[in-house]
Write an enzyme that holds these catalytic residues in place. Structure first.
Site, PDB file in Angstrom:
ATOM      1  N   HIS A   1     -39.774  72.805 -13.269  1.00  0.00           N
ATOM      2  CA  HIS A   1     -38.676  71.876 -12.959  1.00  0.00           C
ATOM      3  C   HIS A   1     -37.532  72.539 -12.188  1.00  0.00           C
ATOM      4  CE1 HIS A   1     -36.563  68.199 -13.129  1.00  0.00           C
ATOM      5  NE2 HIS A   1     -36.861  67.834 -14.366  1.00  0.00           N
TER       6      HIS A   1
ATOM      7  N   ASP B   1     -51.125  55.790  -4.731  1.00  0.00           N
ATOM      8  CA  ASP B   1     -52.510  55.463  -4.416  1.00  0.00           C
ATOM      9  C   ASP B   1     -53.101  56.614  -3.602  1.00  0.00           C
ATOM     10  OD1 ASP B   1     -54.912  54.492  -3.565  1.00  0.00           O
ATOM     11  OD2 ASP B   1     -54.118  52.697  -2.594  1.00  0.00           O
TER      12      ASP B   1
END
Length: 392
Positions: free
Chosen positions: A109, A325
């Site tokens: 992170h 996608d």
């Protein structure tokens, strides 16, 4: 993409994406005053290919937070989960017998926030499907959020206050914590809204975090004088804070303002009390606050956020993790798959009726979790009855 191996295509797409996001293929090193730097040594990321002898549908809602299969869908390779000198990204593709698959990402992170992850995954999606370059080119430019030449802490930052006894008290629970998720759709939010005075104008998420903070504190059953905290994770890319970061900036660009209260006041007052505290801290966020926090990081050498009865909530509803996608269509779930200690994430999901809402996993000791579940049931138990009566 029917019949094509997702592991093969995603691995190839990652190799192309890392050309543009080349720092992720390096390793972190530590300089003076704990300053983190990236050694762009091209060591690469970790990629795991796995097969599960089950159909994806058999997992049902268990793929949603808190996912009990996380250790299988995102294997923790020994020695890979540190900060210094470790791979900055680990990716696992797990194929199911039905031709469905899961893609797990574990990221350091310190390199990027949710916006940056969204950029990276969008680039990966585009390159897998034939694009030669990402639609938004990444830029490093970390100097845009550097500390001032003479660092100076000019604001109050309760998220870095640490009360040793309270920290120890929470840490004594950490190996006993259990997780449970709570769903909030339009109907639940209407119930919460009715608990707040009509002249208290707030956003849905302000209502929700205030409600959860109060309920969680009641469940913990703390001494009345104990100081409790609610820490918000807020993106500074918005216009309100006047930070003009390039669209391709994928580094961490958020602040973590904390609200404090005595446990007794938070639990005994109407919900309006907690909502007003949330609104007040957000109203005081400005460019100076961001600079003060940036300077604090330099002055105190990357301090950790306090654990002292803290509750940190990150709103990931609009991160778009459920919309990526890679060529096979949108996922049935996408988002952070569990809470971690005192940190929770709001993820976008649909309930059994197909209604979209926010799901939040929370970690608590078993007795406190039972109390929180009871509070949730008592608060929202009449929703079904009211809906049935209204349709008669």
């Amino acid at each position: 993409m029917k019949g094509k191996d997702p592991a093969k295509f995603i691995k190839h797409g990652l190799s192309k994406t890392l050309v543009f996001y080349y720092p992720l293929a390096g390793r972190l090193i530590e300089g003076p005053n704990k300053k983190l730097m990236v050694n762009c040594n091209n060591e690469g990321i970790m990629f795991i290919e796995a097969d599960a002898n089950v159909e994806l549908d058999k997992l049902g809602d268990s793929i949603k937070p808190p996912c009990p299969y996380l250790d299988l869908l995102l294997h923790n390779v020994s020695g890979s989960d540190g900060i210094i000198g470790c791979p900055l990204l680990l990716v696992q593709v797990t194929r199911f017998t039905c031709a469905g698959f899961a893609v797990g990402f574990r990221l350091n992170h310190t390199m990027m926030d949710a916006y940056g992850i969204k950029m990276f995954l969008n680039a990966l999606s585009e390159l897998i499907q034939g694009a030669s370059t990402p639609s938004i080119l990444p830029v490093w430019q970390r100097h845009l959020l550097s500390a001032r030449s003479t660092p100076c802490i000019t604001c109050i930052h309760h998220e870095f206050d640490e009360q040793i006894e309270s920290k120890i008290a929470w840490e004594s629970f950490e190996d006993k914590l259990i997780q449970q998720s709570f769903f909030f759709g339009n109907e639940e939010m209407e119930v919460i809204k009715k608990q707040v005075s009509s002249n208290c104008k707030s956003t849905k998420f302000e209502l929700l975090v205030a409600f959860l903070w109060k309920c969680r504190t009641i469940a913990l059953d703390l001494p009345l004088e104990e100081i409790v905290r609610l820490t918000l994770l807020m993106n500074i890319r918005g216009k309100s804070l006047k930070f003009e970061l390039p669209p391709g900036y994928y580094g961490n660009a958020f602040i973590t303002p904390a609200i404090i209260s005595k446990a007794g006041l938070l639990c005994s007052n109407p919900l309006t009390y907690a909502v007003e505290l949330v609104k007040k801290v957000k109203d005081h966020l400005n460019e100076e606050y961001v600079k003060s926090m940036t300077d604090l990081m330099v002055i105190k050498g990357r301090p950790e956020i306090t654990k002292s009865w803290n509750f940190l909530i990150s709103d990931n509803r609009y991160a778009g993790f459920d919309e990526f996608d890679f060529g096979w269509g949108n996922p049935i779930f996408g988002g952070v798959t569990k809470a971690t200690s005192f940190i929770s994430f709001g993820v976008s999901v649909k309930n059994d009726k197909g209604e979209k809402g926010v799901l939040i996993a929370i970690s608590l000791p078993p007795l406190a979790m039972k109390t929180l579940q009871d509070i949730y049931k008592m608060t929202f138990t009449n929703i079904e009855q009211v809906n049935t009566i209204s349709k008669m």
